[in-house]
Enzyme design. Sequence first.
Site, PDB file in Angstrom:
ATOM      1  N   SER A   8      -6.374  -8.423 -14.965  1.00 44.39           N
ATOM      2  CA  SER A   8      -5.011  -8.741 -14.279  1.00 44.39           C
ATOM      3  C   SER A   8      -4.780 -10.294 -14.487  1.00 44.39           C
ATOM      4  CB  SER A   8      -5.102  -8.392 -13.016  1.00 44.39           C
ATOM      5  OG  SER A   8      -3.917  -9.032 -12.415  1.00 44.39           O
ATOM      6  N   HIS A  33      -3.341  -6.242 -17.922  1.00 45.84           N
ATOM      7  CA  HIS A  33      -2.507  -5.963 -16.833  1.00 45.84           C
ATOM      8  C   HIS A  33      -1.489  -7.027 -16.359  1.00 45.84           C
ATOM      9  CE1 HIS A  33      -2.329  -3.163 -13.262  1.00 45.84           C
ATOM     10  NE2 HIS A  33      -2.223  -4.330 -12.283  1.00 45.84           N
ATOM     11  N   ASP A  35       1.112  -7.818 -13.528  1.00 47.92           N
ATOM     12  CA  ASP A  35       1.984  -7.658 -12.284  1.00 47.92           C
ATOM     13  C   ASP A  35       3.157  -8.068 -12.092  1.00 47.92           C
ATOM     14  OD1 ASP A  35      -0.628  -6.152 -10.984  1.00 47.92           O
ATOM     15  OD2 ASP A  35      -1.902  -7.870 -11.301  1.00 47.92           O
ATOM     16  N   MET A  37       6.082  -8.704  -9.567  1.00 51.42           N
ATOM     17  CA  MET A  37       6.326  -8.734  -8.145  1.00 51.42           C
ATOM     18  C   MET A  37       7.783  -9.082  -7.794  1.00 51.42           C
ATOM     19  SD  MET A  37       2.795  -9.661  -6.508  1.00 51.42           S
ATOM     20  CE  MET A  37       1.184  -9.206  -7.135  1.00 51.42           C
ATOM     21  N   HIS A  66       2.452  -3.236 -14.195  1.00 50.75           N
ATOM     22  CA  HIS A  66       2.621  -2.664 -12.880  1.00 50.75           C
ATOM     23  C   HIS A  66       3.547  -3.213 -12.174  1.00 50.75           C
ATOM     24  CE1 HIS A  66      -0.019  -2.790  -8.765  1.00 50.75           C
ATOM     25  NE2 HIS A  66       1.081  -1.728  -8.734  1.00 50.75           N
ATOM     26  N   MET A  68       5.455  -3.867  -9.141  1.00 47.41           N
ATOM     27  CA  MET A  68       5.595  -3.559  -7.324  1.00 47.41           C
ATOM     28  C   MET A  68       6.978  -4.170  -7.160  1.00 47.41           C
ATOM     29  SD  MET A  68       1.582  -5.139  -7.145  1.00 47.41           S
ATOM     30  CE  MET A  68       1.850  -5.940  -8.615  1.00 47.41           C
ATOM     31  N   MET A 137      -4.389   2.119  -5.632  1.00 48.78           N
ATOM     32  CA  MET A 137      -4.406   0.693  -5.302  1.00 48.78           C
ATOM     33  C   MET A 137      -5.700   0.652  -4.123  1.00 48.78           C
ATOM     34  SD  MET A 137      -2.261  -1.504  -6.664  1.00 48.78           S
ATOM     35  CE  MET A 137      -2.837  -2.763  -5.547  1.00 48.78           C
ATOM     36  N   GLY A 142       0.305  -7.244  -3.799  1.00 41.83           N
ATOM     37  CA  GLY A 142       0.906  -8.487  -3.566  1.00 41.83           C
ATOM     38  C   GLY A 142       0.185  -9.764  -3.998  1.00 41.83           C
ATOM     39  N   PHE A 143      -1.040  -9.620  -3.741  1.00 45.24           N
ATOM     40  CA  PHE A 143      -1.953 -10.998  -4.431  1.00 45.24           C
ATOM     41  C   PHE A 143      -3.283 -10.538  -4.815  1.00 45.24           C
ATOM     42  CE2 PHE A 143       0.570 -11.622  -0.386  1.00 45.24           C
ATOM     43  CZ  PHE A 143       1.295 -12.739  -0.610  1.00 45.24           C
ATOM     44  N   GLY A 144      -3.749 -11.534  -5.525  1.00 45.78           N
ATOM     45  CA  GLY A 144      -5.131 -11.124  -6.214  1.00 45.78           C
ATOM     46  C   GLY A 144      -6.141 -11.756  -5.193  1.00 45.78           C
ATOM     47  N   GLY A 145      -7.404 -11.597  -5.258  1.00 44.58           N
ATOM     48  CA  GLY A 145      -8.360 -12.041  -4.520  1.00 44.58           C
ATOM     49  C   GLY A 145      -8.821 -11.403  -3.231  1.00 44.58           C
ATOM     50  N   ASP A 175      -7.303  -0.871  -8.869  1.00 47.59           N
ATOM     51  CA  ASP A 175      -6.857  -2.188  -8.891  1.00 47.59           C
ATOM     52  C   ASP A 175      -6.936  -2.530  -7.613  1.00 47.59           C
ATOM     53  OD1 ASP A 175      -5.261  -4.220  -9.299  1.00 47.59           O
ATOM     54  OD2 ASP A 175      -3.350  -3.415  -9.773  1.00 47.59           O
ATOM     55  N   GLY A 176      -7.700  -3.693  -7.696  1.00 47.21           N
ATOM     56  CA  GLY A 176      -7.793  -4.404  -6.058  1.00 47.21           C
ATOM     57  C   GLY A 176      -9.111  -4.630  -5.777  1.00 47.21           C
ATOM     58  N   GLY A 177      -9.744  -5.980  -5.836  1.00 50.14           N
ATOM     59  CA  GLY A 177     -10.997  -6.297  -5.433  1.00 50.14           C
ATOM     60  C   GLY A 177     -12.246  -5.699  -6.148  1.00 50.14           C
ATOM     61  N   GLY A 197      -8.893  -8.916 -11.525  1.00 48.50           N
ATOM     62  CA  GLY A 197      -8.160 -10.318 -11.794  1.00 48.50           C
ATOM     63  C   GLY A 197      -8.945 -11.714 -11.340  1.00 48.50           C
ATOM     64  N   SER A 198      -9.275 -11.708 -10.002  1.00 43.12           N
ATOM     65  CA  SER A 198     -10.163 -12.937  -9.701  1.00 43.12           C
ATOM     66  C   SER A 198     -11.379 -12.878 -10.241  1.00 43.12           C
ATOM     67  CB  SER A 198      -9.906 -13.113  -8.279  1.00 43.12           C
ATOM     68  OG  SER A 198     -10.239 -11.984  -7.465  1.00 43.12           O
TER      69      SER A 198
HETATM   70  C1  DX5 Z   1      -2.438  -6.871  -6.571  1.00 43.41           C
HETATM   71  C2  DX5 Z   1      -2.352  -6.533  -7.741  1.00 43.41           C
HETATM   72  C3  DX5 Z   1      -3.601  -6.629  -8.797  1.00 43.41           C
HETATM   73  C4  DX5 Z   1      -4.235  -8.012  -8.687  1.00 43.41           C
HETATM   74  C5  DX5 Z   1      -5.735  -7.719  -8.594  1.00 43.41           C
HETATM   75  O1  DX5 Z   1      -1.234  -6.812  -5.935  1.00 43.41           O
HETATM   76  O2  DX5 Z   1      -1.682  -5.319  -8.446  1.00 43.41           O
HETATM   77  O3  DX5 Z   1      -3.628  -6.195 -10.091  1.00 43.41           O
HETATM   78  O4  DX5 Z   1      -4.075  -8.841  -9.723  1.00 43.41           O
HETATM   79  O5  DX5 Z   1      -6.567  -8.952  -8.372  1.00 43.41           O
HETATM   80  P1  DX5 Z   1      -7.879  -8.826  -7.713  1.00 43.41           P
HETATM   81  O6  DX5 Z   1      -8.949  -8.072  -8.557  1.00 43.41           O
HETATM   82  O7  DX5 Z   1      -8.279 -10.294  -7.626  1.00 43.41           O
HETATM   83  O8  DX5 Z   1      -7.976  -7.925  -6.607  1.00 43.41           O
HETATM   84 ZN    ZN Z   2      -2.022  -4.844 -10.452  1.00 48.63          ZN
END
Ligand code: DX5
Ligand code: ZN
Length: 226
Positions: A8, A33, A35, A37, A66, A68, A137, A142-145, A175-177, A197-198
Amino acid sequence: MSVLIAPSILSANFAALGEAIAAVERGGADLIHVDVMDGHFVPNLTIGPPVVTSIKQVAHVPLDVHLMIEEPDRYIEAFAKAGASMMSVHVEVLPHLHRTIHAIKALRVRAGVVLNPATPVVALEEIAADVDYVLVMSVNPGFGGQTFIERSESKVQDVRALLDRAGNRAPVEIDGGIDLENVARVVSAGARIIVSGSAIFHAPDPERATRELKAAALAAVMSPAR
Ligand code: DX5
Ligand code: ZN
């Protein structure tokens, strides 16, 4: 398909997206990927179709977009023209999900449905036969990390079972963490598209981080029993 890795770019340096994409592609990324938003459905703003158009010009792998956003029907054609190969929409924003899924397919884009952490799997019941993939999800979007929500592991199993009952071999995406510590568990649960992502872009070497995540995911597909 065995398992696909979808870095991502949300956690990448937006001033150097081309280099970020090249690095993860060298590491074996199968998808990019993206994102999107809108500051309404989620409390963050990111990118729109013009950036996707630019990304498409440098990426060698398909773009997994994706959405959102509220009212995604207003934008699916623009993202298809910009170069999306896959596009997912949130069940939480769509009273006419069946129409939207078929509108995405009509644009020759693979159509996915996304479930937020608090959205029950049963929300997919009537659309399970129509989707090309389902995105679970494992954080609130909304956010990475953010930290992986543990319950997502069994949710992946439940989505896989629902798709199987519908006779649909469509893959489950998560997707996420996701990181090296939990990727094997989610793959064993049935996830076959892994967004990260992160854990990739905040690593000192994103190319290597992609390669390691992919190796761990593939190893989990080969040895499903844990
Ligand atoms: C969150 C995004 C994810 C995000 C994942 O809203 O949809 O795609 O970038 O980032 P990590 O892997 O850091 O959770
Ligand atoms: Zn995503």
